[in-house]
Design an enzyme around this catalytic site. Structure first.
Site, short mmCIF file in Angstrom:
data_model
loop_
_atom_site.label_atom_id
_atom_site.label_comp_id
_atom_site.label_asym_id
_atom_site.label_seq_id
_atom_site.Cartn_x
_atom_site.Cartn_y
_atom_site.Cartn_z
N ASP A 14 79.57 28.30 52.58
CA ASP A 14 79.39 27.11 51.83
C ASP A 14 78.53 25.52 51.53
OD1 ASP A 14 81.08 26.15 53.58
OD2 ASP A 14 82.27 24.28 52.56
N GLU A 30 84.37 25.53 54.10
CA GLU A 30 84.32 25.48 55.58
C GLU A 30 84.05 23.77 55.62
OE1 GLU A 30 84.23 23.38 59.02
OE2 GLU A 30 82.20 23.47 57.57
#
Ligand SMILES: [Zn+2]
Ligand SMILES: [Zn+2]
Length: 390
Positions: free
Chosen positions: A80, A138
């Site tokens: 991400d 994350e």
């Protein structure tokens, strides 16, 4: 004889660099990694590997089954990006306004795909299975828990991850046993006072003045209630109150983060913050609510597996590419969630002179890709051998 992992990684370097830049140009926020996950799955399929997609959201899991039976070890990358407007001016800069790979997860994802390529080509020599975990979300520290709940760690004996690290020489792997990253928990304090005209403070219970006392008093927790040999952080990130220069508002809302490296300090901080806040508010005639949002554990490297990873790196990359890490970071990572399921180690990969993570000028250094890919491959191979002996 050790497989020449560096040479194998060098052979796929430009391929991995192209992937990295493609991911960099198309960043996706936490929980929205549709395209990145699709690219990962498609790339792995192109290597002849089968994948499980939609794991814990947009996560992808891929098992590389070795030539002989044995245990399973896992390697993890995160996919991400962050809500930041990129300011690098790079040719492959983000094409999405306000979204940017400013933590190097583009590099981690491309690197693990490169590792997949070199491991798949050398799978015959693997004694067991290497599981690749590409996780979403994350940055919101939600992805690892979701992936574990979805079975990503079932059967895994040990897990490893690399994170690009500015300020460490390019390609150098640095780690240590014990804590390497902090826990993070967040809080929201709402102070309920009494509003008034700005000219008549005696008629108010001014939540701004009281909030200021709370901010100062909270620093006393770290300074006077926590053992000075134990790191702790309480940071207020937002303080919202009021609408005009001459109005005392009736309430104020403060939010922030708490960090620790040990379970005992992590447990003590929210309790102390709540007590302090209540005490300060009561002394000023106000009331409050204090809400704690539990985040993630500290990342604590297992001593045995850290040695396995360091020795593997030394063997595969050369001693000059390993460095001892002297101090942990108070930054947080959700890798600690995996370590609840199996021991392992979190490694830093030097990316040299670079803007700090989460900065709008950050760019993962492609020169570190080769060492990152080779490191993950050799660590996986040696970890399988070590797990087999246990
Ligand atoms: Zn980050
Ligand atoms: Zn990161």
């Amino acid at each position: 004889m050790s497989e020449p992992w560096l040479a194998r990684a060098a052979a796929v370097e430009s391929w991995a660099r192209d992937l990295r830049r493609r991911i960099h140009a198309n960043p996706e926020l936490s929980g929205q990694e549709w395209e990145t996950a699709a690219l990962v799955a498609q790339t792995l399929a192109g290597l002849g590997l089968s994948t499980r997609t939609g794991v814990g959201g947009h996560g992808v899991v891929c098992d590389i089954v070795g030539g002989s039976p044995g245990p399973m070890v896992a390697l993890r990358a995160d996919m991400d990006a962050l809500p930041i407007q990129e300011a690098t001016g790079l040719s492959y800069a983000s094409q999405r306004p306000g979204v940017m790979h400013a933590c190097g997860h583009d590099g981690h994802t491309a690197m693990l795909l490169g590792t997949a390529s070199v491991l798949a080509a050398a799978r015959d020599r693997l004694r067991g299975t290497v599981r690749l975990i590409f996780q979403p979300a994350e940055e919101t520290v939600a992805g690892a828990a979701a992936m574990c709940a979805d079975g990503a760690m079932n059967g895994v004996s040990a897990i490893f991850a690399l994170h690009g690290w500015p300020g460490v020489d390019v390609g150098t792997i640095a780690t240590k046993p014990g804590p390497v990253m902090a826990s993070t928990d967040t809080f929201e304090i709402v102070i309920q006072g009494r509003g008034s005209h700005g000219a008549y403070p005696h008629l108010s219970r001014d939540p701004i003045a009281i909030g200021a006392l709370v901010v100062i008093a909270a620093q006393q927790i770290v300074a006077r209630q926590i053992d000075p040999l134990e790191p702790a952080v309480i940071t207020f990130g937002t303080f919202h109150a009021g609408t005009a220069t001459n109005i005392i508002p009736s309430s104020a809302t403060l939010t922030g983060t708490m960090r620790a490296l040990s379970a005992s300090v992590r447990e003590a901080l929210p309790r102390a913050l709540e007590e302090t806040t209540r005490g300060v508010c009561a002394s000023q005639g106000a009331t409050c609510t204090c809400t704690i949002h539990t985040g993630v554990d500290p990342v604590v490297n297992d001593p045995t597996w850290t040695v396995v990873a360091v020795e593997a790196t030394r063997a595969g990359l050369g001693a000059e590419y390993t460095a001892e890490l002297h101090a942990p970071s108070m930054g947080a990572e959700d890798f600690g969630v995996y370590l609840r399921h199996a021991p392992g180690a979190f490694l830093r990969l030097g990316i040299g002179d670079n803007a700090v993570g989460h900065d709008c000028r950050y760019d993962f250094n492609d020169a570190a890709l080769v060492h990152g890919m080779a490191c993950m491959a050799v660590v996986a191979e040696k970890a399988l051998d070590a797990a087999d002996l246990r």
